[in-house]
Design an enzyme around this catalytic site. Structure first.
Site, PDB file in Angstrom:
ATOM      1  N   ASP A  80      -5.325 -10.266 -13.336  1.00 10.93           N
ATOM      2  CA  ASP A  80      -6.075  -9.262 -12.589  1.00 10.93           C
ATOM      3  C   ASP A  80      -6.897  -9.982 -11.515  1.00 10.93           C
ATOM      4  O   ASP A  80      -7.723 -10.848 -11.847  1.00 10.93           O
ATOM      5  CB  ASP A  80      -6.988  -8.539 -13.597  1.00 10.93           C
ATOM      6  N   SER A 112      -5.610  -1.957   6.368  1.00 14.34           N
ATOM      7  CA  SER A 112      -5.017  -0.646   6.648  1.00 14.34           C
ATOM      8  C   SER A 112      -5.656  -0.054   7.898  1.00 14.34           C
ATOM      9  O   SER A 112      -6.814  -0.372   8.221  1.00 14.34           O
ATOM     10  CB  SER A 112      -5.286   0.248   5.439  1.00 14.34           C
ATOM     11  N   TYR A 167     -11.660   3.651  -0.247  1.00 16.56           N
ATOM     12  CA  TYR A 167     -10.508   2.823   0.132  1.00 16.56           C
ATOM     13  C   TYR A 167     -10.738   2.228   1.528  1.00 16.56           C
ATOM     14  O   TYR A 167     -10.546   1.031   1.744  1.00 16.56           O
ATOM     15  CB  TYR A 167      -9.232   3.674   0.103  1.00 16.56           C
ATOM     16  N   SER A 225     -13.246  -0.536   1.551  1.00 12.98           N
ATOM     17  CA  SER A 225     -12.749  -1.767   0.923  1.00 12.98           C
ATOM     18  C   SER A 225     -11.812  -2.506   1.870  1.00 12.98           C
ATOM     19  O   SER A 225     -11.739  -3.735   1.863  1.00 12.98           O
ATOM     20  CB  SER A 225     -12.046  -1.448  -0.401  1.00 12.98           C
ATOM     21  N   LYS A 226     -11.089  -1.761   2.714  1.00 21.50           N
ATOM     22  CA  LYS A 226     -10.176  -2.402   3.672  1.00 21.50           C
ATOM     23  C   LYS A 226     -10.957  -2.905   4.880  1.00 21.50           C
ATOM     24  O   LYS A 226     -10.658  -3.959   5.443  1.00 21.50           O
ATOM     25  CB  LYS A 226      -9.086  -1.410   4.093  1.00 21.50           C
TER      26      LYS A 226
HETATM   27  N1  LIG Z   1       1.540   2.002   1.345  1.00 21.53           N
HETATM   28  C1  LIG Z   1       0.911   2.212   2.474  1.00 21.53           C
HETATM   29  O1  LIG Z   1       1.154   3.187   3.186  1.00 21.53           O
HETATM   30  C2  LIG Z   1      -0.144   1.226   2.942  1.00 21.53           C
HETATM   31  C3  LIG Z   1      -0.756   1.467   4.178  1.00 21.53           C
HETATM   32  C4  LIG Z   1      -1.698   0.560   4.633  1.00 21.53           C
HETATM   33  C5  LIG Z   1      -2.019  -0.546   3.865  1.00 21.53           C
HETATM   34  N2  LIG Z   1      -1.419  -0.732   2.671  1.00 21.53           N
HETATM   35  C6  LIG Z   1      -1.792  -1.903   1.883  1.00 21.53           C
HETATM   36  O2  LIG Z   1      -0.628  -2.604   1.483  1.00 21.53           O
HETATM   37  C7  LIG Z   1      -0.834  -3.217   0.222  1.00 21.53           C
HETATM   38  C8  LIG Z   1       0.282  -2.851  -0.730  1.00 21.53           C
HETATM   39  O3  LIG Z   1       0.350  -1.442  -0.830  1.00 21.53           O
HETATM   40  P1  LIG Z   1       1.501  -0.744  -1.703  1.00 21.53           P
HETATM   41  O4  LIG Z   1       1.638   0.631  -1.184  1.00 21.53           O
HETATM   42  O5  LIG Z   1       2.681  -1.606  -1.791  1.00 21.53           O
HETATM   43  O6  LIG Z   1       0.777  -0.682  -3.139  1.00 21.53           O
HETATM   44  P2  LIG Z   1       1.373  -0.421  -4.611  1.00 21.53           P
HETATM   45  O7  LIG Z   1       2.788   0.028  -4.528  1.00 21.53           O
HETATM   46  O8  LIG Z   1       0.398   0.426  -5.342  1.00 21.53           O
HETATM   47  O9  LIG Z   1       1.336  -1.868  -5.261  1.00 21.53           O
HETATM   48  C9  LIG Z   1       0.111  -2.459  -5.546  1.00 21.53           C
HETATM   49  C10 LIG Z   1       0.355  -3.765  -6.254  1.00 21.53           C
HETATM   50  O10 LIG Z   1      -0.921  -4.371  -6.530  1.00 21.53           O
HETATM   51  C11 LIG Z   1      -0.982  -4.689  -7.918  1.00 21.53           C
HETATM   52  N3  LIG Z   1      -2.372  -4.593  -8.371  1.00 21.53           N
HETATM   53  C12 LIG Z   1      -3.168  -3.520  -8.388  1.00 21.53           C
HETATM   54  N4  LIG Z   1      -4.366  -3.833  -8.893  1.00 21.53           N
HETATM   55  C13 LIG Z   1      -4.310  -5.161  -9.203  1.00 21.53           C
HETATM   56  C14 LIG Z   1      -5.238  -6.080  -9.771  1.00 21.53           C
HETATM   57  N5  LIG Z   1      -6.462  -5.701 -10.149  1.00 21.53           N
HETATM   58  N6  LIG Z   1      -4.839  -7.356  -9.933  1.00 21.53           N
HETATM   59  C15 LIG Z   1      -3.584  -7.765  -9.584  1.00 21.53           C
HETATM   60  N7  LIG Z   1      -2.681  -6.933  -9.044  1.00 21.53           N
HETATM   61  C16 LIG Z   1      -3.047  -5.645  -8.865  1.00 21.53           C
HETATM   62  C17 LIG Z   1      -0.058  -3.667  -8.591  1.00 21.53           C
HETATM   63  O11 LIG Z   1       0.442  -4.130  -9.835  1.00 21.53           O
HETATM   64  P3  LIG Z   1      -0.314  -3.782 -11.243  1.00 21.53           P
HETATM   65  O12 LIG Z   1      -0.658  -2.340 -11.203  1.00 21.53           O
HETATM   66  O13 LIG Z   1       0.676  -4.137 -12.303  1.00 21.53           O
HETATM   67  O14 LIG Z   1      -1.495  -4.659 -11.273  1.00 21.53           O
HETATM   68  C18 LIG Z   1       1.078  -3.608  -7.580  1.00 21.53           C
HETATM   69  O15 LIG Z   1       1.962  -4.680  -7.770  1.00 21.53           O
HETATM   70  C19 LIG Z   1      -2.214  -2.786  -0.240  1.00 21.53           C
HETATM   71  O16 LIG Z   1      -3.156  -3.764   0.076  1.00 21.53           O
HETATM   72  C20 LIG Z   1      -2.480  -1.547   0.596  1.00 21.53           C
HETATM   73  O17 LIG Z   1      -3.849  -1.309   0.781  1.00 21.53           O
HETATM   74  C21 LIG Z   1      -0.484   0.138   2.180  1.00 21.53           C
END
Ligand SMILES: NC(=O)c1ccc[n+]([C@@H]2O[C@H](COP(=O)([O-])OP(=O)(O)OC[C@H]3O[C@@H](n4cnc5c(N)ncnc54)[C@H](OP(=O)(O)O)[C@@H]3O)[C@@H](O)[C@H]2O)c1
Length: 416
Positions: free
Chosen positions: A71, A149, A162, A165-166
Site C-alpha cells: 500500500d 489529472s 480528488y 489530491s491531484k
Molecule cells: N481514468 C481516467 O480517466 C484518469 C484521468 C486522469 C487521471 N487519471 C489518473 O491515472 C492514474 C490511473 O488511473 P486508472 O483509471 O488506471 O485507475 P484504476 O483503474 O482505479 O487503477 C488504480 C490502481 O492503483 C492501485 N492502488 C489504489 N490504491 C492503492 C494503494 N493505496 N497502494 C497501492 N496501489 C493502489 C490499484 O490497485 P489496488 O486496488 O489493488 O491497490 C490499481 O492498480 C491515477 O493516478 C488517476 O488519477 C485517470
C-alpha cells in the site's frame, strides 16, 4: 533508436500496476524489453495482471516482471517495493506514480476516513515512494513521473477531494525537479484527461466503500494504450509537463486565463457528467442543454420482475440528457435484493430524467452482455422502454418530474 527501444534493460517501478493505466504501462515497458516492478494492494490482482502480460513467454522474460504487493500510503510498504526491486534487478531507472483512489461526492458528505484516504494514498503515497526510491534514482540518473489529472486545474463539483489530491502533485513535482536537477534525476508530470476505465475500476463512496463506476461516454475518452504510450514517451524524452488531451487545453485556458468564466461554466454544468463537453460547447457558443432547478421533489422508483435465483443486487441510476445511458448517473444505488419487488426513494430537483436499472445476478458490478452485446441479466428503463433494434435513446426513457411521483419499471428478462 525509437523511444520504445530505450526501455530495453531499464527498470521501471510502477505504482498501481494491477489495473487500468498502470497495468498498461507495465505491459508496454515489459513488451519493450524493460524490467517492471509492479505494485498494488491486491496481491491476487497483481499476479493475474503479471500472468496476463507475460503469458506464453519463457522463464527469463517472466523474471523481468516483479510483483510486490503493498500500500503506497504506508512508508514501510514503499521501502519494501524499492528494496525488492533493487534485490531483483540491482537498480531502478524510473518511477511512475500512477496509483490513486477515486471518490466522487460532495465534500460535506465524505467521512473523515475518506478524506484521510484520499490524501494518504494520492498525495502521501507519492511522497513515501519518492523518498524510498530517490537514492536509487540518483545512482541511475533516472526519472520520476507523476500521473495527475485535468481536474487539478479547477475544482469541479463532487471532485473536490480528488482534484485537490491531484493539484497537490504540481508543486510537489516542481520542488522535486528543482531539488534533484543537480543529481541528474528528471521529474515530470502529466495531466491526463478522460481515459477508458477497466470494468473492475471502483470509486469509493462517502463511507469508503468501493462502488462500480458507470461506463464513460466514448467522446473525448482516450484509450489506456494511448495514455500509457504518452506517459512512457514523456519519461524517455524528459519532458517536464504534458497535457495530452484537447479538453485539458480548454480547461487550462479557462481556469487560468478566464477564471471567472470558468466558475460560471462549472456552476451551470453542475451535475452534468459531460462537464468538459459543456465547457467546449460553451466555448463554441452553443447553448447549454442542462440546467439545474432548485425545487426538490420525492421520486420513488418501483422495480418488478426481479429474479430470485440467489443473492443478487439491483443497480439503479438516475440520468439527465447528457449522461443517459452510458455516462455517470446523477444518483445511483446498489441495493441487496430480498423481495420480488424493490423500491428506491430519492429527492431530486424538478427536471426531466431517465432511469436505467439492472439486476446484477452474479454481483460483479456490471450488466453482463453476450458476445453480440445483448444483456444476459434482467434490465429495464423508465417508461418501460423495450429496446428492439437499438439501445435506448433519451426520448425513449425521459420523463418530466415536477412533483412527488412514483414510477414503475418492470425488468426485461434477457433472451436465452
Ligand atoms: N481514468 C481516467 O480517466 C484518469 C484521468 C486522469 C487521471 N487519471 C489518473 O491515472 C492514474 C490511473 O488511473 P486508472 O483509471 O488506471 O485507475 P484504476 O483503474 O482505479 O487503477 C488504480 C490502481 O492503483 C492501485 N492502488 C489504489 N490504491 C492503492 C494503494 N493505496 N497502494 C497501492 N496501489 C493502489 C490499484 O490497485 P489496488 O486496488 O489493488 O491497490 C490499481 O492498480 C491515477 O493516478 C488517476 O488519477 C485517470
Amino acid at each position: 533508436m525509437s523511444w520504445q527501444e530505450q526501455y530495453r534493460g531499464r527498470v521501471v517501478l510502477i505504482s498501481g500496476a494491477s489495473l487500468g493505466i498502470g497495468k498498461e504501462l507495465a505491459r508496454q515497458v515489459w513488451v519493450n524489453g524493460g524490467m517492471v516492478i509492479a505494485t498494488g494492494r491486491n496481491a491476487q490482482r497483481l499476479d493475474e495482471a503479471a500472468q496476463l502480460i507475460c503469458r506464453g513467454s519463457d522463464e527469463d522474460a517472466r523474471r523481468r516482471f516483479l510483483v510486490v504487493a503493498g500500500d503506497v500510503s504506508k512508508s514501510e510498504d514503499c521501502r519494501a517495493a524499492v528494496d525488492s526491486g533493487l534485490h531483483a534487478f540491482g537498480r531502478i531507472d524510473y518511477l511512475i506514480h500512477n496509483a490513486a483512489v477515486f471518490h466522487f461526492d460532495r465534500i460535506d458528505s465524505a467521512s473523515e476516513q475518506v478524506i484521510d484516504q484520499m490524501i494518504d494514498v494520492n498525495v502521501k503515497g507519492c511522497i513515501h515512494l519518492t523518498r524510498a526510491a530517490l537514492p536509487a534514482l540518483r545512482d541511475s540518473h533516472g526519472g520520476i513521473l507523476f500521473v495527475s489529472s485535468i481536474s487539478a486545474f479547477y475544482g469541479m463539483p463532487e471532485y473536490g477531494l480528488y482534484a485537490l489530491s491531484k493539484a497537490a502533485l504540481t508543486p510537489l513535482s516542481e520542488s522535486l525537479r528543482l531539488e534533484n536537477h543537480a543529481h541528474g534525476v528528471f521529474v515530470g508530470l502529466t495531466y491526463l484527461g478522460y481515459t477508458a476505465n477497466e470494468p473492475d475500476k471502483r470509486a469509493i463512496n462517502a463511507q469508503g466503500v468501493p462502488q462500480p463506476i458507470p461506463e464513460r461516454p466514448r467522446t473525448f475518452t482516450r484509450t489506456r494504450e494511448a495514455a500509457a504510450r504518452g506517459i512512457l514517451r514523456q519519461l524517455i524524452r524528459r519532458q517536464s509537463v504534458a497535457l495530452p488531451s484537447f479538453l485539458g487545453h480548454i480547461n487550462w485556458v479557462f481556469s487560468y486565463l478566464m477564471p471567472r468564466f470558468a466558475f460560471l461554466i462549472h456552476k451551470r454544468s453542475y451535475r452534468s457528467i459531460l462537464w468538459p463537453l459543456t465547457v467546449s460547447l460553451l466555448g463554441l457558443g452553443l447553448p447549454l442543454s442542462v440546467q439545474a432547478q432548485d425545487r426538490a421533489v420525492e421520486l420513488t422508483v418501483r422495480v418488478g420482475g426481479l429474479k430470485s435465483t440467489g443473492p443478487s443486487h439491483l443497480v439503479i441510476g438516475l440520468f439527465d440528457r447528457a449522461s443517459f445511458p452510458d455516462g455517470r448517473p446523477l444518483q445511483h444505488a446498489t441495493i441487496h435484493v430480498d423481495e420480488p419487488r424493490m423500491h428506491w426513494r430519492i429527492s431530486v430537483p424538478v427536471a426531466t430524467y431517465a432511469i436505467a436499472v439492472y439486476q446484477d445476478l452474479n454481483r460483479n458490478g456490471r450488466l453482463d452482455k453476450s458476445t453480440f452485446g445483448f444483456p444476459t441479466e434482467p434490465y429495464g428503463f423508465s417508461r418501460n422502454y423495450r429496446p428492439l433494434y437499438r439501445g435506448p435513446m433519451w426520448k425513449d426513457a425521459a420523463l418530466q418530474v415536477d412533483r412527488d411521483a412514483a414510477i414503475d419499471i418492470h425488468l426485461i428478462a434477457p433472451e436465452r
